[in-house]
Design an enzyme around this catalytic site. Structure first.
Site, short mmCIF file in Angstrom:
data_model
loop_
_atom_site.label_atom_id
_atom_site.label_comp_id
_atom_site.label_asym_id
_atom_site.label_seq_id
_atom_site.Cartn_x
_atom_site.Cartn_y
_atom_site.Cartn_z
N HIS A 95 0.73 -1.22 -0.17
CA HIS A 95 -0.13 -0.16 0.08
C HIS A 95 1.02 1.28 -0.13
O HIS A 95 0.59 2.16 -0.90
CB HIS A 95 -1.05 -0.14 1.29
CG HIS A 95 -1.80 -0.89 1.25
ND1 HIS A 95 -2.19 -1.70 2.49
CD2 HIS A 95 -2.87 -1.29 0.51
CE1 HIS A 95 -3.14 -2.63 2.25
NE2 HIS A 95 -3.44 -2.34 0.95
N LYS A 110 -15.95 -7.21 4.63
CA LYS A 110 -14.94 -7.83 5.63
C LYS A 110 -15.74 -8.01 7.07
O LYS A 110 -15.71 -6.70 7.53
CB LYS A 110 -13.51 -7.02 5.59
CG LYS A 110 -12.99 -7.12 4.21
CD LYS A 110 -11.61 -6.42 4.10
CE LYS A 110 -11.02 -6.61 2.64
NZ LYS A 110 -9.87 -6.09 2.57
N ARG A 150 -1.98 -6.29 -8.35
CA ARG A 150 -0.80 -7.23 -7.88
C ARG A 150 -0.89 -8.26 -9.12
O ARG A 150 0.28 -8.99 -9.38
CB ARG A 150 -1.03 -7.87 -6.40
CG ARG A 150 -1.00 -6.73 -5.39
CD ARG A 150 -1.14 -7.65 -4.06
NE ARG A 150 -2.81 -7.91 -4.26
CZ ARG A 150 -3.57 -8.24 -3.30
NH1 ARG A 150 -3.10 -8.49 -2.22
NH2 ARG A 150 -4.85 -8.31 -3.61
N SER A 162 -3.09 -7.41 3.10
CA SER A 162 -3.55 -7.07 4.23
C SER A 162 -3.86 -8.51 5.14
O SER A 162 -3.57 -8.83 6.18
CB SER A 162 -4.57 -5.98 4.60
OG SER A 162 -4.26 -4.91 4.34
#
Length: 163
Positions: free
Chosen positions: A17, A41, A91, A129
């Site tokens: 990040h 989440k 990514r 994360s």
């Protein structure tokens, strides 16, 4: 003045990040790191306020970066900033598929909103994360995964979070 919004849940912020934020700060006059509430989440490790404090601690080195939060849709949030560009890190191909879909949805809600995709630096393509949370919950060394300023906070929180 050019303005970028770097959205994410940042639970916690990783070196990946930070790499995208740093590169955005070199491209844009101003960058807003917007900590978003992600309804998918269900069990975040950190509260929104804890994430704000950690991100502020880490991005303090960049004079043109500020931190904000939103519990709404990114496209609605961006309407407050005329000409803002959303910057998303990529990514892998799977990131592109998801972010491309989100870009199309955002354009339906906010037709003037542009999204810029920055590919992750090679050394961070594996990093997320969720990987950091998992590693931290087992007491792994987080050096090279999260900014040094927050390693102890992440380790401490992980002890409580895993219980």
């Amino acid at each position: 003045m050019s303005l970028a919004i770097c959205p994410g849940s940042f639970d916690p912020i990783t070196l990946g990040h930070l790499n995208i934020i740093r590169r955005s700060a070199q491209i844009f006059d101003k960058v807003i790191v917007c900590i978003m509430v992600n309804s998918s989440k269900t069990k975040p490790m950190f509260t929104i306020n804890e994430r704000v404090e950690m991100v502020r601690k880490v991005v303090g080195r960049f004079p043109n970066v500020e931190v904000d939060t939103s519990d709404g849709l990114l496209a609605e949030y961006a309407k407050k900033y005329d000409g803002a560009v959303v910057v998303k890190g990529m990514r892998a191909a799977s990131d592109f598929e998801y972010e491309f879909q989100m870009n199309l949805i955002n354009k339906k809600i906010n037709p003037g909103l542009e999204t810029m995709f920055l590919t992750a630096s090679e050394k961070y393509t594996f990093l997320s994360s969720s990987v950091v949370r998992e590693m931290a919950s087992y007491g792994a060394d987080l050096t090279g995964f999260v900014p040094y300023e927050i390693i102890d906070e992440v380790k401490e929180k992980a002890k409580l979070w895993r219980q």
